[in-house]
Enzyme design. Sequence first.
Site, PDB file in Angstrom:
ATOM      1  N   ARG A  36      34.343  51.616  39.985  1.00 49.14           N
ATOM      2  CA  ARG A  36      33.821  50.444  40.585  1.00 49.14           C
ATOM      3  C   ARG A  36      34.112  50.168  41.945  1.00 49.14           C
ATOM      4  O   ARG A  36      35.255  50.931  42.438  1.00 49.14           O
ATOM      5  CB  ARG A  36      34.366  49.123  40.027  1.00 49.14           C
ATOM      6  CG  ARG A  36      34.446  47.903  40.664  1.00 49.14           C
ATOM      7  CD  ARG A  36      35.257  46.742  39.951  1.00 49.14           C
ATOM      8  NE  ARG A  36      34.901  45.300  40.320  1.00 49.14           N
ATOM      9  CZ  ARG A  36      35.970  44.875  40.963  1.00 49.14           C
ATOM     10  NH1 ARG A  36      37.274  45.409  40.914  1.00 49.14           N
ATOM     11  NH2 ARG A  36      35.995  43.698  41.502  1.00 49.14           N
ATOM     12  N   ARG A  77      34.835  31.298  52.193  1.00 49.35           N
ATOM     13  CA  ARG A  77      36.176  31.795  52.803  1.00 49.35           C
ATOM     14  C   ARG A  77      36.320  31.272  54.124  1.00 49.35           C
ATOM     15  O   ARG A  77      35.652  30.448  54.703  1.00 49.35           O
ATOM     16  CB  ARG A  77      36.120  33.337  53.265  1.00 49.35           C
ATOM     17  CG  ARG A  77      35.664  34.230  52.138  1.00 49.35           C
ATOM     18  CD  ARG A  77      35.877  35.869  52.483  1.00 49.35           C
ATOM     19  NE  ARG A  77      35.802  36.414  51.266  1.00 49.35           N
ATOM     20  CZ  ARG A  77      36.948  36.921  50.638  1.00 49.35           C
ATOM     21  NH1 ARG A  77      38.174  36.599  51.137  1.00 49.35           N
ATOM     22  NH2 ARG A  77      36.896  37.324  49.352  1.00 49.35           N
ATOM     23  N   LYS A 227      29.178  38.827  36.478  1.00 49.90           N
ATOM     24  CA  LYS A 227      30.602  38.222  36.464  1.00 49.90           C
ATOM     25  C   LYS A 227      30.699  36.670  35.983  1.00 49.90           C
ATOM     26  O   LYS A 227      30.041  35.985  36.874  1.00 49.90           O
ATOM     27  CB  LYS A 227      31.047  38.792  37.746  1.00 49.90           C
ATOM     28  CG  LYS A 227      31.327  40.389  37.920  1.00 49.90           C
ATOM     29  CD  LYS A 227      31.672  40.534  39.358  1.00 49.90           C
ATOM     30  CE  LYS A 227      33.322  40.274  39.742  1.00 49.90           C
ATOM     31  NZ  LYS A 227      33.647  40.358  41.101  1.00 49.90           N
ATOM     32  N   THR A 285      40.878  42.375  35.268  1.00 47.58           N
ATOM     33  CA  THR A 285      41.986  41.642  36.172  1.00 47.58           C
ATOM     34  C   THR A 285      43.114  41.419  35.558  1.00 47.58           C
ATOM     35  O   THR A 285      43.228  40.834  34.645  1.00 47.58           O
ATOM     36  CB  THR A 285      41.410  40.287  36.819  1.00 47.58           C
ATOM     37  OG1 THR A 285      40.037  40.621  37.290  1.00 47.58           O
ATOM     38  CG2 THR A 285      42.147  39.864  37.742  1.00 47.58           C
TER      39      THR A 285
HETATM   40  C1  PEP Z   1      37.998  38.539  39.120  1.00 49.24           C
HETATM   41  O1  PEP Z   1      38.065  37.387  39.861  1.00 49.24           O
HETATM   42  O2  PEP Z   1      38.558  38.606  38.268  1.00 49.24           O
HETATM   43  C2  PEP Z   1      37.048  39.665  39.538  1.00 49.24           C
HETATM   44  C3  PEP Z   1      37.220  40.825  38.960  1.00 49.24           C
HETATM   45  O3  PEP Z   1      36.337  39.592  40.773  1.00 49.24           O
HETATM   46  P1  PEP Z   1      37.043  40.186  42.148  1.00 49.24           P
HETATM   47  O4  PEP Z   1      37.990  41.119  41.963  1.00 49.24           O
HETATM   48  O5  PEP Z   1      35.829  40.281  43.001  1.00 49.24           O
HETATM   49  O6  PEP Z   1      37.604  38.704  42.696  1.00 49.24           O
END
Ligand code: PEP
Length: 477
Positions: A36, A77, A227, A285
């Site tokens: 990724r 942001r 996502k 995550t």
């Molecule tokens: C998340 O928020 O869990 C995720 C995978 O997105 P990013 O790493 O882009 O914040």
Amino acid sequence: MKTTNRCTKIIFTVGPATDNEKILHSLIKNGVDICRLNMAHGNSEWASITIQKIKKVCNNANRQIAIMMDIKGPEIRTGEIEGVWELKKDELFNLYTQRYEHEQDSKPFQTRGVMVNYPKLINDVQVGQVILINNGLIQLKILEKNSNYLHCKVIVPGLLKSKCHINLPGIKIDLPSLTEKDKEVLLIAIQENIEFIALSFVREAQDIVELRSFLVEHNCKPKIIAKIEDQSGLINLTEIIKQSDAIMIARGDLGIECPYEKIPILQRDIINSCLAYGKPVIVATHMLESMVSAPIPTRAEVSDISNAVLQTVDCIMLSAETSVGLYPLECIDVMKKISHEIESSLPLSHNEKIELYLPKNKMLRSAVVLAQELGNAGIVVFTRTGKSAQLISSLRAIQCPIFAFTDNISIYKQMRILWGINPFLLAFLEDHNATIDHALEKLLKDKSMKQGSYAIILTNTIIDQKSIDTIQLRHLI
Ligand code: PEP
């Protein structure tokens, strides 16, 4: 039959800790399935160089993995500041939507503040609401709304840097799902013909439709991963699942946008919905967060990964652990070890949540039932589009190896996301029987299947110039 085939696939995020050829080679040889690229932290130039490097290493390692570009999508942001500011408890702080040098009101100048890249912020929020900065590590309560700034109080103090991510839990923000930067980096993905695009903060099915039409306009058809990371995404989950090719449970942002104690239930529900619609699902995550700086996992992390494997997710994902962590290779070993252990403990069963309507799909399910009834059997599927392999994978045939043969390299790499699928690349001959013989020879030669076992073969046979879907049972003697 080889018992070492892993059903749960591993995605790693490439970054400064891993974007060199030596480490990439070790990761690819060690069994990662998808790489990724997190475009929240990279630009087009880095993406282009990194993708070419991954492809080169795959060729040298003689193992082709898939590449996923994860694009930022709509994200709020903070602007640039000098250095790091310590925001103190109860300090007054302003969030500006226009450059504040021109502000006539004297209040902004008595109070520290920072720009925000979302001009409609003031319209979308209410006095009394809380704004989360830097993954919720800083929290501001809105005291007053003005024409071009929000006057706030710091309720959770912390350190503010430039370009910190802002979350507005439960608030539907009015930003396009694809930003100009997303479109720019997508051109690299298109040029490099990569296998997967993950879109951040998918709020409704239309976001996927727009991304898909942008890609189709450029004659490119990667698989699209939605996502799920905020409340809109959860509300519209079913329609999003139907429009996308796969779902990522992005627990980082989801745990900020929703109360964190709800995350396990949300994870379970999203996985069940994906199983019902036969769509691949990724758990992402903090799976091995402590391993960013430690060589072994915490027991809680072992349990988290085990839980995802028990839930039969297609993929488990590493982020900071492999992008900036000190132990990227060890993380892969940990994930492999846990997956093997937990998968071998799963009781014989298959996915009963999925609703099948097409006769062909019902036939594929009967192949799974047959394989499980026989025991010493593997499923061998021939697929040009990857659809049959996806359906077989979504049936979650526990303790039943699945070997998917295709003649298309993109489909081969895309099958890396699918639970339980061992992909193979093979030229398809005019004579179907000869193709099957070649496939079985290959499986016996590399010890994927053993003499004496049964192969349940799913293929088309031409009879009277008509293509007929068939299941064959062959005893490998
Ligand atoms: C998340 O928020 O869990 C995720 C995978 O997105 P990013 O790493 O882009 O914040």
